[in-house]
Design a protein around this motif. Structure first.
Motif, PDB file in Angstrom:
ATOM      1  N   CYS A 176       0.780  -1.249   0.150  1.00 35.81           N
ATOM      2  CA  CYS A 176       0.108  -0.053  -0.089  1.00 35.81           C
ATOM      3  C   CYS A 176       1.009   1.283  -0.262  1.00 35.81           C
ATOM      4  CB  CYS A 176      -0.907  -0.009   1.183  1.00 35.81           C
ATOM      5  SG  CYS A 176      -2.247  -1.347   0.956  1.00 35.81           S
ATOM      6  N   PHE A 177       2.086   1.360   0.866  1.00 40.27           N
ATOM      7  CA  PHE A 177       2.872   2.356   0.833  1.00 40.27           C
ATOM      8  C   PHE A 177       3.440   2.472  -0.515  1.00 40.27           C
ATOM      9  CE2 PHE A 177       4.206   1.958   5.425  1.00 40.27           C
ATOM     10  CZ  PHE A 177       2.970   2.535   5.766  1.00 40.27           C
ATOM     11  N   ALA A 178       3.667   1.372  -1.331  1.00 42.01           N
ATOM     12  CA  ALA A 178       4.214   1.587  -2.911  1.00 42.01           C
ATOM     13  C   ALA A 178       2.925   2.372  -3.563  1.00 42.01           C
ATOM     14  CB  ALA A 178       4.262   0.352  -3.404  1.00 42.01           C
ATOM     15  N   VAL A 179       1.744   1.949  -3.419  1.00 41.50           N
ATOM     16  CA  VAL A 179       0.818   2.585  -4.369  1.00 41.50           C
ATOM     17  C   VAL A 179       0.718   4.348  -4.003  1.00 41.50           C
ATOM     18  CG1 VAL A 179      -1.869   2.821  -4.193  1.00 41.50           C
ATOM     19  CG2 VAL A 179      -0.812   0.840  -4.389  1.00 41.50           C
ATOM     20  N   PHE A 180       1.042   4.536  -2.503  1.00 46.92           N
ATOM     21  CA  PHE A 180       1.001   5.967  -2.195  1.00 46.92           C
ATOM     22  C   PHE A 180       2.285   6.608  -2.725  1.00 46.92           C
ATOM     23  CE2 PHE A 180       3.541   8.700   0.685  1.00 46.92           C
ATOM     24  CZ  PHE A 180       2.611   9.601   0.887  1.00 46.92           C
ATOM     25  N   LYS A 181       3.427   5.862  -2.888  1.00 46.85           N
ATOM     26  CA  LYS A 181       4.536   6.843  -3.598  1.00 46.85           C
ATOM     27  C   LYS A 181       4.318   6.887  -4.952  1.00 46.85           C
ATOM     28  CE  LYS A 181       9.454   6.075  -4.266  1.00 46.85           C
ATOM     29  NZ  LYS A 181      10.777   5.318  -3.922  1.00 46.85           N
ATOM     30  N   GLU A 182       3.680   6.111  -5.565  1.00 44.01           N
ATOM     31  CA  GLU A 182       3.450   5.877  -7.115  1.00 44.01           C
ATOM     32  C   GLU A 182       2.500   7.269  -7.259  1.00 44.01           C
ATOM     33  OE1 GLU A 182       4.119   5.320 -11.169  1.00 44.01           O
ATOM     34  OE2 GLU A 182       5.272   4.613  -9.177  1.00 44.01           O
ATOM     35  N   ILE A 183       1.285   7.244  -6.446  1.00 38.66           N
ATOM     36  CA  ILE A 183       0.283   8.379  -6.893  1.00 38.66           C
ATOM     37  C   ILE A 183       0.877   9.825  -6.421  1.00 38.66           C
ATOM     38  CG2 ILE A 183      -1.902   9.264  -6.092  1.00 38.66           C
ATOM     39  CD1 ILE A 183      -3.014   6.322  -5.893  1.00 38.66           C
ATOM     40  N   ASN A 184       1.387   9.875  -5.178  1.00 37.12           N
ATOM     41  CA  ASN A 184       1.940  11.177  -4.855  1.00 37.12           C
ATOM     42  C   ASN A 184       3.169  11.715  -5.572  1.00 37.12           C
ATOM     43  OD1 ASN A 184       0.038  10.583  -2.859  1.00 37.12           O
ATOM     44  ND2 ASN A 184       1.136  11.624  -1.191  1.00 37.12           N
ATOM     45  N   SER A 185       3.840  10.774  -6.276  1.00 40.98           N
ATOM     46  CA  SER A 185       4.953  11.252  -6.850  1.00 40.98           C
ATOM     47  C   SER A 185       4.491  11.850  -8.322  1.00 40.98           C
ATOM     48  CB  SER A 185       6.158  10.086  -6.923  1.00 40.98           C
ATOM     49  OG  SER A 185       5.346   9.253  -7.891  1.00 40.98           O
ATOM     50  N   ARG A 186       3.434  11.571  -8.512  1.00 42.15           N
ATOM     51  CA  ARG A 186       3.090  11.911 -10.045  1.00 42.15           C
ATOM     52  C   ARG A 186       2.109  12.879  -9.962  1.00 42.15           C
ATOM     53  NH1 ARG A 186       2.159   6.080 -13.251  1.00 42.15           N
ATOM     54  NH2 ARG A 186       1.490   7.518 -14.918  1.00 42.15           N
ATOM     55  N   TRP A 187       1.242  13.091  -8.667  1.00 39.49           N
ATOM     56  CA  TRP A 187      -0.073  13.883  -8.818  1.00 39.49           C
ATOM     57  C   TRP A 187       0.367  15.265  -9.165  1.00 39.49           C
ATOM     58  CZ3 TRP A 187      -4.744  12.183  -8.967  1.00 39.49           C
ATOM     59  CH2 TRP A 187      -5.848  13.170  -8.594  1.00 39.49           C
ATOM     60  N   ASN A 188      -0.817  15.884  -9.801  1.00 43.51           N
ATOM     61  CA  ASN A 188      -0.766  17.220 -10.345  1.00 43.51           C
ATOM     62  C   ASN A 188      -1.876  17.858  -9.820  1.00 43.51           C
ATOM     63  OD1 ASN A 188      -0.168  19.469 -11.865  1.00 43.51           O
ATOM     64  ND2 ASN A 188      -1.481  18.822 -13.259  1.00 43.51           N
ATOM     65  N   TYR A 189      -1.963  18.998  -8.879  1.00 43.90           N
ATOM     66  CA  TYR A 189      -3.132  19.400  -8.414  1.00 43.90           C
ATOM     67  C   TYR A 189      -3.840  20.239  -9.256  1.00 43.90           C
ATOM     68  CZ  TYR A 189      -6.370  21.745  -5.144  1.00 43.90           C
ATOM     69  OH  TYR A 189      -7.539  22.026  -4.339  1.00 43.90           O
ATOM     70  N   VAL A 190      -5.043  20.059  -9.664  1.00 45.06           N
ATOM     71  CA  VAL A 190      -5.833  20.990 -10.470  1.00 45.06           C
ATOM     72  C   VAL A 190      -7.236  21.495  -9.869  1.00 45.06           C
ATOM     73  CG1 VAL A 190      -6.938  21.188 -12.940  1.00 45.06           C
ATOM     74  CG2 VAL A 190      -4.710  20.029 -12.577  1.00 45.06           C
ATOM     75  N   SER A 191      -7.762  22.562  -9.915  1.00 47.82           N
ATOM     76  CA  SER A 191      -8.574  22.981  -9.304  1.00 47.82           C
ATOM     77  C   SER A 191     -10.054  22.522  -9.924  1.00 47.82           C
ATOM     78  CB  SER A 191      -8.830  24.420  -9.015  1.00 47.82           C
ATOM     79  OG  SER A 191      -7.753  24.847  -8.197  1.00 47.82           O
ATOM     80  N   ASP A 192     -11.262  22.324  -9.373  1.00 51.61           N
ATOM     81  CA  ASP A 192     -12.567  22.195  -9.989  1.00 51.61           C
ATOM     82  C   ASP A 192     -12.957  23.379 -10.889  1.00 51.61           C
ATOM     83  OD1 ASP A 192     -12.759  19.648  -8.795  1.00 51.61           O
ATOM     84  OD2 ASP A 192     -13.966  20.153  -7.160  1.00 51.61           O
ATOM     85  N   PRO A 193     -13.851  23.195 -11.714  1.00 58.29           N
ATOM     86  CA  PRO A 193     -14.665  24.176 -12.141  1.00 58.29           C
ATOM     87  C   PRO A 193     -15.060  25.294 -11.329  1.00 58.29           C
ATOM     88  CG  PRO A 193     -15.144  22.135 -13.303  1.00 58.29           C
ATOM     89  CD  PRO A 193     -14.470  22.096 -11.989  1.00 58.29           C
TER      90      PRO A 193
END
Length: 310
Positions: A176-193
């Motif tokens: 599960c920590f591997a999943v966390f690392k993969e998502i958080n290392s690639r996440w790009n914050y974009v706001s809602d409309p």
């Protein structure tokens, strides 16, 4: 004179004695080996008073060592038998996959590290919380049974921490920590409309690893749930973030060591592990998109609602 076969009892005792000063050295080594698991068991079942510098745990360990030292000195004449029985027990434990040599070493590391680097607990989450916003939409968006989400989670476990060995009891947590690392290392914050709360499904966020906090939480919860983890979402008023169940306080010490000394050494250096304790005493680790390691600092400590994904 009592005899066993052709040998007297005094002769048998004498043959089992170890000459000085090696008897004291052997007694002390055996003492430490026995004291570590005994301390771990007692420590995990005692309420932590949170004394400064963990003085209570240090005094407890010293007391255990002193008592075991006294008992072993009284058994000085059969110390070889004691050593043999202890080694046999550890060998059997190692072969059967139960408590063995590696377990003693791991417990020692966990014990020393947890006394030096205590995690940072937050207040208990009360059972009476506000209704979770957009609950039905969020639950519908958490697609943990979707093959695309499952495939992504499997990929993450193969990419990160696959070669970490010796922690079989925490295999699922490490994955599960591997999943966390993969998502958080690639996440790009974009706001809602503007003026609209857009809830993206997990498969939608998976395409570009982009979105706001609720989109990140939905994807994280979906992927963790897809490989057997237990996630939940926390609502703080203007922010939503995911957490993961890691068990009881006894598990926390091992998880703390794994994060800071094995898996996220650089990211967590000089930091404390942040978590919540629920009303049942279970511990949930912060997995916010702002964190670079599991248990990173909370973006907001105000808790208005919790949504567990069962």
């Amino acid at each position: 004179m009592i005899k066993i076969g052709k040998y007297s009892l005094s002769e048998i005792k004498k043959s089992l004695q170890v000459k000085k000063p090696w008897d004291n050295v052997i007694i002390f080594i055996l003492n430490i080996l026995i004291a570590i698991p005994v301390f771990i068991i007692i420590h995990q079942n005692l309420i932590d008073p949170n004394w400064y510098f963990q003085i209570d745990r240090i005094l407890l360990f010293i007391l255990i060592v002193a008592l075991i030292q006294l008992a072993l000195r009284l058994l000085r004449t059969i110390i070889i038998v004691c050593i043999a029985l202890y080694i046999v027990a550890l060998v059997i434990g190692s072969i059967s996959g139960n408590y063995g040599f590696s377990s003693v070493f791991e417990d020692y590391n966990y014990m020393v590290y947890s006394m030096r680097e205590s995690p940072n607990p937050q207040d208990l989450i009360l059972s009476k919380l506000l209704p979770f916003p957009n609950k039905s939409k969020i639950l519908n968006a958490i697609e943990y049974e979707n093959p695309k989400i499952r495939d992504f989670a499997l990929m993450a476990t193969l990419k990160d921490f696959k070669n970490v060995h010796g922690y079989s009891d925490y295999r699922n947590t490490i994955q599960c920590f591997a999943v966390f690392k993969e998502i958080n290392s690639r996440w790009n914050y974009v706001s809602d409309p503007k003026g609209r709360d857009y809830i993206a499904k997990a498969t939608e966020s998976l395409r570009y690893f982009s979105g706001d906090c609720d989109d990140h939480s939905i994807l994280m919860a979906s992927a963790i749930k897809a490989i057997g983890g237990t996630p939940r979402l926390i609502h703080t008023g203007g922010h939503i973030y995911p957490e993961m169940l890691i068990g009881t306080k006894s598990s926390l010490e091992s998880i703390n060591y794994l994060i800071k000394k094995v898996l996220f050494v650089g990211e967590s250096k000089g930091q404390k592990i942040h978590y919540h304790i629920d009303e049942r005493g279970q511990i949930w680790l912060n997995l916010d998109y702002t964190a670079t390691f599991p248990g990173g600092p909370f973006m907001s400590e105000e808790i208005l609602g919790a949504l567990t994904i069962n």
